[in-house]
Scaffold this motif. Structure first.
Motif, short mmCIF file in Angstrom:
data_model
loop_
_atom_site.label_atom_id
_atom_site.label_comp_id
_atom_site.label_asym_id
_atom_site.label_seq_id
_atom_site.Cartn_x
_atom_site.Cartn_y
_atom_site.Cartn_z
N HIS A 1 0.89 -1.17 0.00
CA HIS A 1 0.00 0.00 0.00
C HIS A 1 0.92 1.21 0.00
O HIS A 1 1.44 1.60 1.04
CB HIS A 1 -0.89 -0.04 1.24
N GLN B 1 4.23 2.89 -0.03
CA GLN B 1 5.57 2.45 0.35
C GLN B 1 5.54 1.38 1.45
O GLN B 1 6.56 0.82 1.80
CB GLN B 1 6.39 3.64 0.86
N ASP B 2 4.35 1.14 2.00
CA ASP B 2 4.25 0.26 3.15
C ASP B 2 3.54 -1.04 2.81
O ASP B 2 3.06 -1.23 1.70
CB ASP B 2 3.45 0.95 4.26
N PHE B 3 3.49 -1.91 3.80
CA PHE B 3 2.69 -3.12 3.68
C PHE B 3 1.61 -3.11 4.75
O PHE B 3 1.85 -2.69 5.87
CB PHE B 3 3.56 -4.37 3.82
#
Lengths: 266, 232
Positions: free
Chosen positions: B72, B74-76
């Motif tokens: 999502h 730069q993140d998970f």
């Protein structure tokens, strides 16, 4: 990859927090130990059969009935205020300006002896508007928005059909631009075709205005259409909660499985 | 390669409380990851749990065990443990689900249904309208239907509305459950093209296709679920 979920957007503060809300009527349990947070723009559904405690809970959340124990916090001007620890007049003022209640029976939410325009305009005056022409224009806009013809502005609600009365009530509730709306079976008692129109209207209004809402319903189709999250209540307790489609499509609790399997596919 | 989705130890069993509390094990310990621009086809006979797995990846079903990390931004996000509002946020921006069925909302016009996900992502109304029209035309849906609500459309027409909505601005992760099931050959070809274009733009695809020919044209890899079949 990070193992845990990390916030990717800054979380705004919840607008409403229920902490262990409990309501007893003597020996009888109304609702027991209900806790949740509601964020701006979020729609929470409460489902369950009659007597499950959903309306009791709603009345506590909306500041109508004082819970036996527990706390309800509402964020007002950035500060959480405890709904039943503030003076009665302050609570009443909040109820009038910051949130709205759509009753199942429009008669409970409308002034039946005042014109449609008056029902809407009155709320604008509560807000401090004084200019007659402006109020009438704004009332007219709202009537159009809920699909009531402008030429009905001077008619009284008792001359309206049930569906129109319900739409007028919704306009009256939404006019002051509340940040939080409570709805108790908003489509109950209406014909199916009238329901569809009202549901679509509610869906669009909630989305466009970005308001938070708590909707009590026994109709799972209504819940699916209007809500983001669902709480299932039985005997005063919340037995299951989660994303609406999760709860309805993969119910885990025995009672939720019974509810979802009892629905006839139309 | 950029990882878009990573499933870890997914296990699912259904407990049917009103049918003698019978427990139906579906699969156990399914782990895999999918990179950008890959198209992974779920494989195995009927009942092996392909649709169930796809629904778990979307957060529609809850696994009995395991995690689903999806990219999502730069993140998970772990779709299994994330709060409902976070899952909705991920569905708005990062992961989409395309089934053969359109969930019709009373009174909402076809064109609005197709525009809706773009508007939610902040695309301008003019741009969304333009792209929605192009997509509906490409899927051969007659223009006279665009301003009608699809409740009265045929199954194939509704399915094309659903595909238009999902592919007009494809999510970075796309889950496809038989999207070509009741389409004629010409429209099936359009869907195969749309999938290829989404992949070129970097979308990761995970799908179920019964049509062998479509499957061969779409897949870059197969995941055989038979090996994860839970012992009954």
């Amino acid at each position: 990859m990070r193992e845990s979920s990390t916030p990717v957007i800054a979380d705004p503060d919840p607008i409403l927090i229920a902490k262990n809300v409990t309501k007893h009527y003597g020996e009888r349990i109304g609702c027991e130990d209900v806790s949740f947070s509601l964020w701006p723009g979020e729609v929470l559904g409460i489902v369950g059969e009659s007597g499950s405690g959903k309306s009791t809970l709603l009345r506590c959340l909306a500041g109508i009935d004082r819970p036996t124990s527990g706390e309800i916090l509402f964020r007002h001007e950035g500060e959480p205020i405890s709904l039943f620890n503030i003076p009665e007049p302050t609570r009443r003022k909040l109820m009038r300006t910051e949130w709205g209640i759509v009753h199942q029976n429009p008669r409970d939410g409308l002034r039946m002896d005042v014109s449609a325009g008056g029902n809407v305009g009155e709320r604008l005056m509560d807000r401090g508007d004084r200019h007659y022409g402006k109020i009438r224009r704004s009332a007219m806009e709202w009537l159009t928005r809920v699909e009531i013809n402008e030429d009905r502005i001077d008619d009284r609600p008792r001359q309206f059909s049930g569906g129109m009365q319900q739409r007028l009530q919704i306009a009256r509730v939404l006019v002051p631009e509340p940040r939080l709306v409570f709805m108790d079976e908003p489509t109950g008692g209406l014909d199916v075709s009238v329901q569809a129109r009202l549901l679509d209207l509610l869906r669009v209004l909630v989305r466009d205005l970005g308001i938070a809402a708590v909707i009590v319903t026994h109709d799972l189709a209504v819940a699916r259409l209007l809500t983001d999250r669902l709480m299932v209540m039985k005997g005063g307790y919340v037995v299951e909660e989660g994303l609406t489609d999760q709860v309805l499509d993969d119910p885990h609790h025995a009672y939720t499985q019974l509810l979802t399997s009892a629905v006839l596919a139309a | 390669m950029t990882t878009m989705l990573k499933a870890e130890g997914l296990t699912k069993q259904f407990v049917l409380h009103h049918q003698d509390s019978v427990t139906l094990p579906v699969f156990a310990e399914v782990s895999f990851s999918v990179d950008q621009s890959e198209a992974v086809i779920l494989h195995g006979p009927s009942g092996v749990g392909k649709s169930t797995l796809l629904r778990i990846l979307y957060g529609n079903y809850r696994p009995s065990k395991g995690h689903v990390h999806i990219r999502h931004g730069q993140d998970f996000i772990d779709i299994v443990t994330a709060t409902p509002r976070r899952v909705l946020e991920a569905r708005r921006k990062s992961i989409g689900f395309v089934s053969q069925f359109l969930r019709v909302i009373p009174r909402v016009k076809t064109i609005e249904i197709v525009k809706d996900p773009m508007l939610a992502r902040g695309v301008s109304d003019a741009e969304a309208t333009h792209r929605a029209r192009d997509m509906l035309a490409r899927l051969n849906l007659p223009e006279r239907l665009w301003t009608l609500a699809p409740s009265t459309f045929s199954g194939g027409e509704q399915q094309r509305v659903n595909i238009a909505r999902s592919f007009v601005d494809p999510s970075p992760i796309l889950l496809l459950d038989e999207p070509t099931a009741s389409l004629d050959a010409a429209n099936r070809d359009v869907v195969v093209e749309l999938i290829a274009e989404a992949r070129q733009r970097g979308s990761a695809i995970i799908g179920i296709f019964h049509d062998e020919a479509v499957r061969d044209r779409v897949a870059t890899r197969r995941l055989d679920l038979t090996t994860y079949k839970a012992a009954a």
